[in-house]
Each structure stands twice: as C-alpha cells, then as structure tokens.
Scaffold this motif. Structure first.
Motif, PDB file in Angstrom:
ATOM      1  N   THR A 139       0.831  -1.208   0.000  1.00  0.00           N
ATOM      2  CA  THR A 139       0.000   0.000   0.000  1.00  0.00           C
ATOM      3  C   THR A 139       0.863   1.255   0.000  1.00  0.00           C
ATOM      4  O   THR A 139       0.546   2.247  -0.661  1.00  0.00           O
ATOM      5  CB  THR A 139      -0.929   0.000   1.220  1.00  0.00           C
ATOM      6  N   ALA A 140       1.974   1.195   0.742  1.00  0.00           N
ATOM      7  CA  ALA A 140       2.882   2.347   0.768  1.00  0.00           C
ATOM      8  C   ALA A 140       3.476   2.616  -0.607  1.00  0.00           C
ATOM      9  O   ALA A 140       3.748   3.769  -0.964  1.00  0.00           O
ATOM     10  CB  ALA A 140       3.997   2.105   1.786  1.00  0.00           C
ATOM     11  N   LEU A 141       3.673   1.573  -1.390  1.00  0.00           N
ATOM     12  CA  LEU A 141       4.227   1.728  -2.737  1.00  0.00           C
ATOM     13  C   LEU A 141       3.172   2.128  -3.754  1.00  0.00           C
ATOM     14  O   LEU A 141       3.498   2.675  -4.802  1.00  0.00           O
ATOM     15  CB  LEU A 141       4.877   0.420  -3.189  1.00  0.00           C
ATOM     16  N   THR A 142       1.907   1.832  -3.446  1.00  0.00           N
ATOM     17  CA  THR A 142       0.829   2.121  -4.396  1.00  0.00           C
ATOM     18  C   THR A 142       0.623   3.619  -4.514  1.00  0.00           C
ATOM     19  O   THR A 142       0.603   4.345  -3.522  1.00  0.00           O
ATOM     20  CB  THR A 142      -0.487   1.469  -3.941  1.00  0.00           C
ATOM     21  N   SER A 143       0.462   4.078  -5.754  1.00  0.00           N
ATOM     22  CA  SER A 143       0.270   5.505  -5.986  1.00  0.00           C
ATOM     23  C   SER A 143      -0.832   5.721  -7.014  1.00  0.00           C
ATOM     24  O   SER A 143      -0.828   5.086  -8.075  1.00  0.00           O
ATOM     25  CB  SER A 143       1.562   6.144  -6.498  1.00  0.00           C
ATOM     26  N   PRO A 144      -1.798   6.605  -6.722  1.00  0.00           N
ATOM     27  CA  PRO A 144      -2.847   6.888  -7.699  1.00  0.00           C
ATOM     28  C   PRO A 144      -2.321   7.654  -8.905  1.00  0.00           C
ATOM     29  O   PRO A 144      -2.974   7.727  -9.940  1.00  0.00           O
ATOM     30  CB  PRO A 144      -3.848   7.732  -6.899  1.00  0.00           C
ATOM     31  N   ALA A 145      -1.121   8.215  -8.770  1.00  0.00           N
ATOM     32  CA  ALA A 145      -0.574   9.037  -9.845  1.00  0.00           C
ATOM     33  C   ALA A 145       0.266   8.247 -10.838  1.00  0.00           C
ATOM     34  O   ALA A 145       0.513   8.699 -11.951  1.00  0.00           O
ATOM     35  CB  ALA A 145       0.261  10.173  -9.257  1.00  0.00           C
ATOM     36  N   SER A 146       0.739   7.068 -10.452  1.00  0.00           N
ATOM     37  CA  SER A 146       1.589   6.298 -11.349  1.00  0.00           C
ATOM     38  C   SER A 146       1.425   4.810 -11.076  1.00  0.00           C
ATOM     39  O   SER A 146       1.003   4.402  -9.999  1.00  0.00           O
ATOM     40  CB  SER A 146       3.063   6.702 -11.183  1.00  0.00           C
ATOM     41  N   ASP A 147       1.782   4.000 -12.063  1.00  0.00           N
ATOM     42  CA  ASP A 147       1.677   2.549 -11.949  1.00  0.00           C
ATOM     43  C   ASP A 147       2.906   2.012 -11.221  1.00  0.00           C
ATOM     44  O   ASP A 147       4.024   2.111 -11.699  1.00  0.00           O
ATOM     45  CB  ASP A 147       1.573   1.942 -13.354  1.00  0.00           C
ATOM     46  N   ARG A 148       2.691   1.445 -10.048  1.00  0.00           N
ATOM     47  CA  ARG A 148       3.787   0.905  -9.247  1.00  0.00           C
ATOM     48  C   ARG A 148       3.791  -0.626  -9.252  1.00  0.00           C
ATOM     49  O   ARG A 148       4.374  -1.243  -8.360  1.00  0.00           O
ATOM     50  CB  ARG A 148       3.672   1.414  -7.810  1.00  0.00           C
ATOM     51  N   THR A 149       3.131  -1.223 -10.247  1.00  0.00           N
ATOM     52  CA  THR A 149       3.038  -2.677 -10.311  1.00  0.00           C
ATOM     53  C   THR A 149       4.409  -3.334 -10.272  1.00  0.00           C
ATOM     54  O   THR A 149       4.626  -4.318  -9.554  1.00  0.00           O
ATOM     55  CB  THR A 149       2.295  -3.118 -11.593  1.00  0.00           C
ATOM     56  N   VAL A 150       5.346  -2.792 -11.044  1.00  0.00           N
ATOM     57  CA  VAL A 150       6.684  -3.376 -11.107  1.00  0.00           C
ATOM     58  C   VAL A 150       7.339  -3.364  -9.733  1.00  0.00           C
ATOM     59  O   VAL A 150       7.974  -4.349  -9.325  1.00  0.00           O
ATOM     60  CB  VAL A 150       7.562  -2.623 -12.119  1.00  0.00           C
ATOM     61  N   HIS A 151       7.188  -2.274  -8.999  1.00  0.00           N
ATOM     62  CA  HIS A 151       7.807  -2.171  -7.684  1.00  0.00           C
ATOM     63  C   HIS A 151       7.262  -3.225  -6.730  1.00  0.00           C
ATOM     64  O   HIS A 151       8.018  -3.872  -5.990  1.00  0.00           O
ATOM     65  CB  HIS A 151       7.571  -0.773  -7.100  1.00  0.00           C
ATOM     66  N   ILE A 152       5.944  -3.407  -6.734  1.00  0.00           N
ATOM     67  CA  ILE A 152       5.336  -4.370  -5.812  1.00  0.00           C
ATOM     68  C   ILE A 152       5.707  -5.795  -6.212  1.00  0.00           C
ATOM     69  O   ILE A 152       6.000  -6.637  -5.355  1.00  0.00           O
ATOM     70  CB  ILE A 152       3.808  -4.191  -5.780  1.00  0.00           C
ATOM     71  N   LEU A 153       5.714  -6.074  -7.509  1.00  0.00           N
ATOM     72  CA  LEU A 153       6.124  -7.399  -7.966  1.00  0.00           C
ATOM     73  C   LEU A 153       7.579  -7.679  -7.603  1.00  0.00           C
ATOM     74  O   LEU A 153       7.940  -8.814  -7.272  1.00  0.00           O
ATOM     75  CB  LEU A 153       5.926  -7.521  -9.478  1.00  0.00           C
ATOM     76  N   ALA A 154       8.410  -6.644  -7.638  1.00  0.00           N
ATOM     77  CA  ALA A 154       9.811  -6.814  -7.238  1.00  0.00           C
ATOM     78  C   ALA A 154       9.911  -7.160  -5.753  1.00  0.00           C
ATOM     79  O   ALA A 154      10.737  -7.992  -5.352  1.00  0.00           O
ATOM     80  CB  ALA A 154      10.603  -5.542  -7.534  1.00  0.00           C
ATOM     81  N   VAL A 155       9.073  -6.543  -4.941  1.00  0.00           N
ATOM     82  CA  VAL A 155       9.038  -6.863  -3.508  1.00  0.00           C
ATOM     83  C   VAL A 155       8.663  -8.326  -3.305  1.00  0.00           C
ATOM     84  O   VAL A 155       9.270  -9.041  -2.497  1.00  0.00           O
ATOM     85  CB  VAL A 155       8.038  -5.947  -2.771  1.00  0.00           C
ATOM     86  N   ILE A 156       7.665  -8.789  -4.044  1.00  0.00           N
ATOM     87  CA  ILE A 156       7.233 -10.184  -3.946  1.00  0.00           C
ATOM     88  C   ILE A 156       8.372 -11.117  -4.344  1.00  0.00           C
ATOM     89  O   ILE A 156       8.620 -12.141  -3.691  1.00  0.00           O
ATOM     90  CB  ILE A 156       6.000 -10.424  -4.836  1.00  0.00           C
ATOM     91  N   THR A 157       9.065 -10.766  -5.411  1.00  0.00           N
ATOM     92  CA  THR A 157      10.180 -11.590  -5.885  1.00  0.00           C
ATOM     93  C   THR A 157      11.283 -11.687  -4.849  1.00  0.00           C
ATOM     94  O   THR A 157      11.795 -12.780  -4.548  1.00  0.00           O
ATOM     95  CB  THR A 157      10.746 -11.014  -7.194  1.00  0.00           C
ATOM     96  N   LEU A 210      -3.196  -4.891  -7.683  1.00  0.00           N
ATOM     97  CA  LEU A 210      -4.310  -4.391  -8.491  1.00  0.00           C
ATOM     98  C   LEU A 210      -5.184  -3.424  -7.711  1.00  0.00           C
ATOM     99  O   LEU A 210      -6.359  -3.248  -8.020  1.00  0.00           O
ATOM    100  CB  LEU A 210      -5.147  -5.569  -8.995  1.00  0.00           C
ATOM    101  N   ALA A 211      -4.607  -2.783  -6.699  1.00  0.00           N
ATOM    102  CA  ALA A 211      -5.369  -1.831  -5.891  1.00  0.00           C
ATOM    103  C   ALA A 211      -5.830  -0.657  -6.748  1.00  0.00           C
ATOM    104  O   ALA A 211      -5.127  -0.198  -7.640  1.00  0.00           O
ATOM    105  CB  ALA A 211      -4.516  -1.326  -4.731  1.00  0.00           C
ATOM    106  N   GLN A 212      -7.031  -0.192  -6.465  1.00  0.00           N
ATOM    107  CA  GLN A 212      -7.588   0.956  -7.172  1.00  0.00           C
ATOM    108  C   GLN A 212      -7.693   2.120  -6.193  1.00  0.00           C
ATOM    109  O   GLN A 212      -8.333   2.007  -5.149  1.00  0.00           O
ATOM    110  CB  GLN A 212      -8.963   0.616  -7.745  1.00  0.00           C
ATOM    111  N   ARG A 213      -7.057   3.238  -6.546  1.00  0.00           N
ATOM    112  CA  ARG A 213      -7.021   4.404  -5.663  1.00  0.00           C
ATOM    113  C   ARG A 213      -6.520   4.014  -4.273  1.00  0.00           C
ATOM    114  O   ARG A 213      -7.042   4.458  -3.261  1.00  0.00           O
ATOM    115  CB  ARG A 213      -8.401   5.070  -5.569  1.00  0.00           C
TER     116      ARG A 213
END
Length: 219
Positions: A76-94, A127-130
């Motif tokens: 959630t801290a990485l999630t941003s409504p202004a930009s797609d942070r999918t790569v960052h969160i997937l990297a954390v999972i990895t 896949l969080a929205q807002r």
C-alpha cells in the motif's frame, strides 16, 4: 471488481492467484499445515492453538498473520494513484520469495513462512484501485460467493457468464496449489525457487510492458 478488469489486468490477477496458490501449497507443506496466503485459516489455527495452550504453534500462526499485514502495508505504501507501481510491488514479492527460499534451505521454516506471507500480503495490493484493494488475489472465499451469486443471477436472466472470471481466479489458486504440492514432494524447500522464478518473470513482463507503454506515449 474482477469482472471490471481489463484483459491485461485480469491476466495479471490470474497469474498472481496461481503464484499465491503455488506458494501456499509449498508453505503448507513446509510449515506443517499453516498457510502463507490464507489468513482465515491461520486465524482458526491461532485460536485452536491458543485453546490447546500450544504457544509455539500459536506463535507461528501469529507471526504469519503479522507478516501478511506488514506485506499489505508495504504494498500500500508503494501504491500511488498518480503512477503505476506494479513493477515495484512485484519486485518486492520476488525478493521476499527469494529470501524465503534461501532461509528455508537452512532449516528456518518460520522465517521462510513469514517472508512468504509478507510477499503474499503485498500481492493483494498489485491491483489496488485508488490505493484501496478491490479484491484479494490470495484468498478465494469471496470468489466462490461471487460464483454462486453469479450463477443464480444468470439463471434469472442476468449476465450469463459474469461469474466465470471469479471461477477462473479460484481455479488458478487451486491449480497453483496442486503444482506447489507436487513440486514440494520432489524438490522439498527448493520448490520455492520455482516460485521465485515465476515472480521474477512477472516482474520482468510488467517492466517491459511499462517501457513499451511509455514509448508509445512519447511523441
């Protein structure tokens, strides 16, 4: 909601659900009947362990629950409504999965399980929205409820196949868990490296897609 996802985001959700099922299958065997993505099950285990005054087992269940929540917080801290942070969160999972694979081989199952639970918590924010999680990709009770509701609505003349996406999510988790169980039976804790590879592949695919989309938007 699942039925509102684009085809690309649905594919990401299904892939994450399959990965969650795989890691949960591996974790269930590694931890002797505890979960790394299904916190309802761990909550029940915690309650039963406490009622039996089994402090060690209760501590394991509690550690997994806390790690999962911390993973959600990190995502959630990485999630941003202004930009797609999918790569960052997937990297954390990895990274979390790779770390779990490393310590699992040194006979530290609690640490490995906690790292996996952390990663699975973060997975629910991809896949969080807002910045709000619309649905979970690591637990399927809600998906099965939607399947049941959707079938009844289709029989009443509503959307005929609206429930099928929820069934697909459930099937992804189930098949992933089958794969995790099979891999663990032959590879033991090394099966987690397979999950690490899948997570890394998802991260790379998301990074490539983002670069392509950025180039397409550049005049």
């Amino acid at each position: 909601m699942v039925r509102q996802l684009s085809a690309r985001r649905l594919a990401v959700a299904v892939a994450l659900a399959a990965l969650a099922g795989y890691l949960d299958g591996c974790g269930f065997i590694l931890l002797g009947g505890y979960f790394v993505s299904f916190m309802t099950g761990n909550t029940t285990r915690l309650a039963v362990d406490l009622s039996n005054v089994d402090w060690s087992a209760a501590g394991l269940a509690a550690a997994l629950i806390v790690a999962f929540v911390l993973g959600v917080m990190a995502g959630t801290a990485l999630t941003s409504p202004a930009s797609d942070r999918t790569v960052h969160i997937l990297a954390v999972i990895t990274v979390a999965t790779a770390a779990a694979a490393l310590v699992a081989g040194s006979f530290a199952p609690v640490a490995a399980g906690s790292l996996l639970a952390f990663g699975m918590g973060a997975a629910n924010t991809v896949l969080a929205q807002r910045q709000d999680v619309a649905f979970g990709v690591t637990y399927m009770t809600g998906a099965l409820v939607k399947v049941g509701q959707g079938i009844v609505r289709s029989l009443r003349g509503g959307d005929r196949w609206g429930w099928s996406r929820h069934l697909l999510m459930w099937a992804a988790v189930a098949l992933g868990a089958v794969a995790g169980g099979l891999a663990s039976s032959t590879l033991a804790s090394n099966a987690l490296w397979v999950g690490t590879g899948v997570a890394a592949a998802l991260t790379l695919a998301a990074a490539v897609f983002r670069m392509q989309r950025t180039r397409a938007r550049t005049p």
